[in-house]
Motif scaffolding. Structure first.
Motif, PDB file in Angstrom:
ATOM      1  N   THR A  10      39.966  17.156  22.295  1.00  0.00           N
ATOM      2  CA  THR A  10      40.491  18.415  21.756  1.00  0.00           C
ATOM      3  C   THR A  10      41.656  18.181  20.794  1.00  0.00           C
ATOM      4  N   LEU A  11      41.874  16.918  20.411  1.00  0.00           N
ATOM      5  CA  LEU A  11      42.870  16.522  19.405  1.00  0.00           C
ATOM      6  C   LEU A  11      44.303  16.849  19.818  1.00  0.00           C
ATOM      7  N   GLN A  12      44.547  16.907  21.127  1.00  0.00           N
ATOM      8  CA  GLN A  12      45.931  17.053  21.568  1.00  0.00           C
ATOM      9  C   GLN A  12      46.689  15.744  21.376  1.00  0.00           C
ATOM     10  N   GLY A  13      45.948  14.636  21.303  1.00  0.00           N
ATOM     11  CA  GLY A  13      46.592  13.337  21.174  1.00  0.00           C
ATOM     12  C   GLY A  13      46.661  12.792  19.763  1.00  0.00           C
ATOM     13  N   VAL A  14      46.094  13.528  18.789  1.00  0.00           N
ATOM     14  CA  VAL A  14      46.097  13.011  17.428  1.00  0.00           C
ATOM     15  C   VAL A  14      47.504  13.083  16.838  1.00  0.00           C
ATOM     16  N   ARG A  15      47.919  12.001  16.211  1.00  0.00           N
ATOM     17  CA  ARG A  15      49.251  11.951  15.594  1.00  0.00           C
ATOM     18  C   ARG A  15      49.128  12.381  14.134  1.00  0.00           C
ATOM     19  N   PHE A 102      52.321  22.698   8.422  1.00  0.00           N
ATOM     20  CA  PHE A 102      51.282  23.352   7.626  1.00  0.00           C
ATOM     21  C   PHE A 102      49.890  22.875   8.034  1.00  0.00           C
ATOM     22  N   PHE A 103      49.813  21.649   8.550  1.00  0.00           N
ATOM     23  CA  PHE A 103      48.516  21.039   8.869  1.00  0.00           C
ATOM     24  C   PHE A 103      48.421  20.881  10.381  1.00  0.00           C
ATOM     25  N   THR A 104      47.339  21.388  10.978  1.00  0.00           N
ATOM     26  CA  THR A 104      47.173  21.409  12.426  1.00  0.00           C
ATOM     27  C   THR A 104      45.855  20.731  12.804  1.00  0.00           C
ATOM     28  N   PRO A 105      45.613  20.488  14.097  1.00  0.00           N
ATOM     29  CA  PRO A 105      44.300  19.953  14.497  1.00  0.00           C
ATOM     30  C   PRO A 105      43.139  20.846  14.067  1.00  0.00           C
ATOM     31  N   ILE A 106      43.375  22.151  14.005  1.00  0.00           N
ATOM     32  CA  ILE A 106      42.315  23.062  13.555  1.00  0.00           C
ATOM     33  C   ILE A 106      41.985  22.786  12.097  1.00  0.00           C
ATOM     34  N   HIS A 107      43.012  22.542  11.282  1.00  0.00           N
ATOM     35  CA  HIS A 107      42.779  22.194   9.878  1.00  0.00           C
ATOM     36  C   HIS A 107      41.943  20.926   9.757  1.00  0.00           C
ATOM     37  N   LEU A 108      42.210  19.965  10.642  1.00  0.00           N
ATOM     38  CA  LEU A 108      41.498  18.696  10.584  1.00  0.00           C
ATOM     39  C   LEU A 108      40.000  18.903  10.807  1.00  0.00           C
ATOM     40  N   LEU A 109      39.638  19.785  11.754  1.00  0.00           N
ATOM     41  CA  LEU A 109      38.214  20.048  12.021  1.00  0.00           C
ATOM     42  C   LEU A 109      37.588  20.896  10.916  1.00  0.00           C
ATOM     43  N   VAL A 110      38.363  21.816  10.336  1.00  0.00           N
ATOM     44  CA  VAL A 110      37.864  22.582   9.188  1.00  0.00           C
ATOM     45  C   VAL A 110      37.565  21.635   8.039  1.00  0.00           C
ATOM     46  N   LEU A 111      38.456  20.676   7.800  1.00  0.00           N
ATOM     47  CA  LEU A 111      38.244  19.684   6.744  1.00  0.00           C
ATOM     48  C   LEU A 111      37.008  18.842   7.020  1.00  0.00           C
ATOM     49  N   PHE A 400      39.922  27.054  20.395  1.00  0.00           N
ATOM     50  CA  PHE A 400      40.195  27.734  21.675  1.00  0.00           C
ATOM     51  C   PHE A 400      41.192  26.943  22.524  1.00  0.00           C
ATOM     52  N   THR A 401      41.097  25.608  22.485  1.00  0.00           N
ATOM     53  CA  THR A 401      42.037  24.798  23.264  1.00  0.00           C
ATOM     54  C   THR A 401      43.459  24.949  22.740  1.00  0.00           C
ATOM     55  N   GLN A 402      43.627  24.825  21.415  1.00  0.00           N
ATOM     56  CA  GLN A 402      44.959  24.984  20.839  1.00  0.00           C
ATOM     57  C   GLN A 402      45.481  26.404  21.041  1.00  0.00           C
ATOM     58  N   GLY A 403      44.575  27.387  20.948  1.00  0.00           N
ATOM     59  CA  GLY A 403      44.991  28.767  21.221  1.00  0.00           C
ATOM     60  C   GLY A 403      45.496  28.927  22.635  1.00  0.00           C
ATOM     61  N   GLY A 404      44.802  28.313  23.605  1.00  0.00           N
ATOM     62  CA  GLY A 404      45.242  28.386  24.993  1.00  0.00           C
ATOM     63  C   GLY A 404      46.584  27.710  25.214  1.00  0.00           C
TER      64      GLY A 404
END
Length: 476
Positions: A10-15, A102-111, A400-404
């Motif tokens: 869920t990309l909680q660990g991505v730096r 400005f850049f989040t894990p959600i942005h990474l998956l959109v990209l 959904f994970t980041q939203g939670g």
């Protein structure tokens, strides 16, 4: 170990900070930084961005898709200018001991999804048609990028939500008026041989009842959240009025997909609302609040089905199978689309309805022409194949994970803005429910709302500066 794997999936660990500094694309950020520092206009960049986004959501129900496309093009150019003139460092506003980058894990998956769609376009059997769809997809994703940035400010976030709710109120009131005074049925939207065949289906300014239902679904959830967020009796009364009008107009659309979406969204909203209130509940309500709330929502839906004749008649057609012409039409389209997926399972035919319209006639059943797959999940599969569909599901999971995670943070802070996040997550669930049996997403009036909602969730993202090893950490 399982928790560790889940955090990385869920990309909680991505730096992200390290990733940005190592990214060739990120090196373009800051090329125009010196110019921006001397520009008076760019000192108000967020307000300019809000103005452009407001034009899209303020005009969308009333103007042509071409004009919306022009506005999205302006947003794309402004986002590019804004990004090139940003500070080249780890940019973000400070909040509660963390950064709002400005850049989040959600942005990474959109990209990632955009990159897969780009490859699918390059390998498409109808490259020119797929390129048209790729341009549209790119514009929508850049709308998300600007929205998620602008909405980091609670004041700008509230402004945009208020704007959309007032526009939706105008749309709803006109739809209710059509139900009272009558409206020309512009197409055969119901099986004329069924009990619901003679019902007036409202479409307001959008020209199609299913499209209107898709447009109103976010308004119902946001107006419900506004009752909790807005202070004072008059604003709460206004929010309640919006909720009633939006709900009535949604019912009058007679859109079965829209009703499914609202039912799913209300269950999601109720569940998250209980989670939000749980710390203040007594032991009894902590145990029984969810079953009671779920029973109340299901009971309300059953009462509408049992005692409201138009609703009962329309819902009954869901279980008629091929005996209902609308059901039969969708089943034949789905069968043809599945054949299309089998023909190009890896990367699909390329994005957009233009590519779909070029390929679908080769697989369609006689007399069942269609402009889309009538299911968002099948549409993603046919456009970008299994690879793109996997990325799409991953995007949903991360969102959904980041939203939670951010909802938990806001709950700990007792921040009222958490109600907007609850509504946003419920809207995503509802739009997925509606999208399972329809593809109104591919109309700009609804597609822009989908990316507005994803951007709303992303705007709450906060990266902690000092956390455990699996969380974001600054570069030493």
């Amino acid at each position: 170990m399982d928790n560790f794997v889940w955090q990385y999936v869920t990309l909680q660990g991505v730096r992200l900070r390290e990733w940005q500094y190592g990214s060739y694309l990120h090196r373009l950020v800051g090329l125009l930084y010196a110019w921006r520092q001397s520009s008076w206009l760019m000192q108000h960049a967020d307000f300019i961005g809000l103005g452009l986004v407001s034009l899209v959501f303020g005009l969308a129900p009333f103007v042509s898709s071409s004009l919306i496309g022009v506005l999205l093009g302006a947003i794309a150019l402004f986002w590019l200018l804004l990004t090139l003139s940003d500070s080249p460092g780890w940019e973000g506003s400070q909040e509660a001991g963390g950064l709002k980058p400005f850049f989040t894990p959600i942005h990474l998956l959109v990209l990632l999804y955009w990159a897969i769609a780009t490859v699918a376009t390059a390998l498409s059997p109808v490259k020119a048609a797929a390129f048209t769809g790729w341009i549209k997809l790119t514009l929508y994703l850049l709308l998300f990028a600007l929205v998620s940035r602008v909405l980091r400010s609670p004041r700008l976030r509230n402004w945009l939500i208020v704007l959309y709710l007032h526009v939706a109120l105008i749309v709803s009131v006109y739809g209710i008026r059509q139900r009272i005074f009558g409206a020309a049925q512009l197409a055969t939207w119901s099986d004329p041989t069924s009990v619901a065949g003679r019902t007036i289906r409202v479409y307001s300014y959008l020209g199609n009842p299913n499209l209107l239902a898709g447009y109103l679904l976010p308004a119902i959830l946001l107006s419900l959240a506004a009752i909790f967020v807005w202070r004072g009796w008059f604003p709460k009364l206004l929010a309640a009025t919006m909720l009633v009008c939006n709900t009535l107009c949604m019912i009058f659309t007679d859109s079965r997909g829209g009703w499914i979406g609202v039912a799913v969204a209300l269950i999601g909203f109720s569940s998250l609302l209980i989670y939000w209130w749980q710390p203040r509940m007594s032991p009894f309500w902590r145990t029984w609040s969810f079953p009671i709330a779920l029973g109340a929502v299901v009971g309300l839906i059953l009462m509408a089905v049992l005692f409201v004749e138009p609703v009962r008649n329309r819902v009954s057609t869901m279980f008629m199978g091929r005996r209902d012409s609308s059901n039969n039409f969708r089943m034949n389209v789905w069968a043809a689309v599945i054949d299309m997926i089998r023909d190009r399972p890896i990367l699909g035919i390329g994005p957009g309805n233009t590519a779909f319209n070029r390929i679908y006639p080769l697989f369609q059943r006689p007399r069942y022409t269609a402009l889309s797959a009538y299911s968002i999940f099948l549409e993603v599969l046919v456009e970008t194949g299994i690879v793109g569909f996997t990325a799409f599901l991953w995007l949903l999971l991360v969102t959904f994970t980041q939203g939670g995670i951010q909802l938990q943070r806001l709950r700990n802070q007792t921040n009222r803005d958490g109600y907007w996040l609850i509504a946003a997550l419920a809207i995503l669930l509802g739009m997925l429910g509606h999208g399972a049996v329809d593809t109104v997403w591919y109309r700009p009036e609804v597609n822009t709302l989908w990316w507005l909602t994803v951007g709303l969730v992303a705007s709450y993202y906060v990266a902690q500066e000092r956390t455990r090893s699996w969380e974001l950490a600054p570069v030493e």
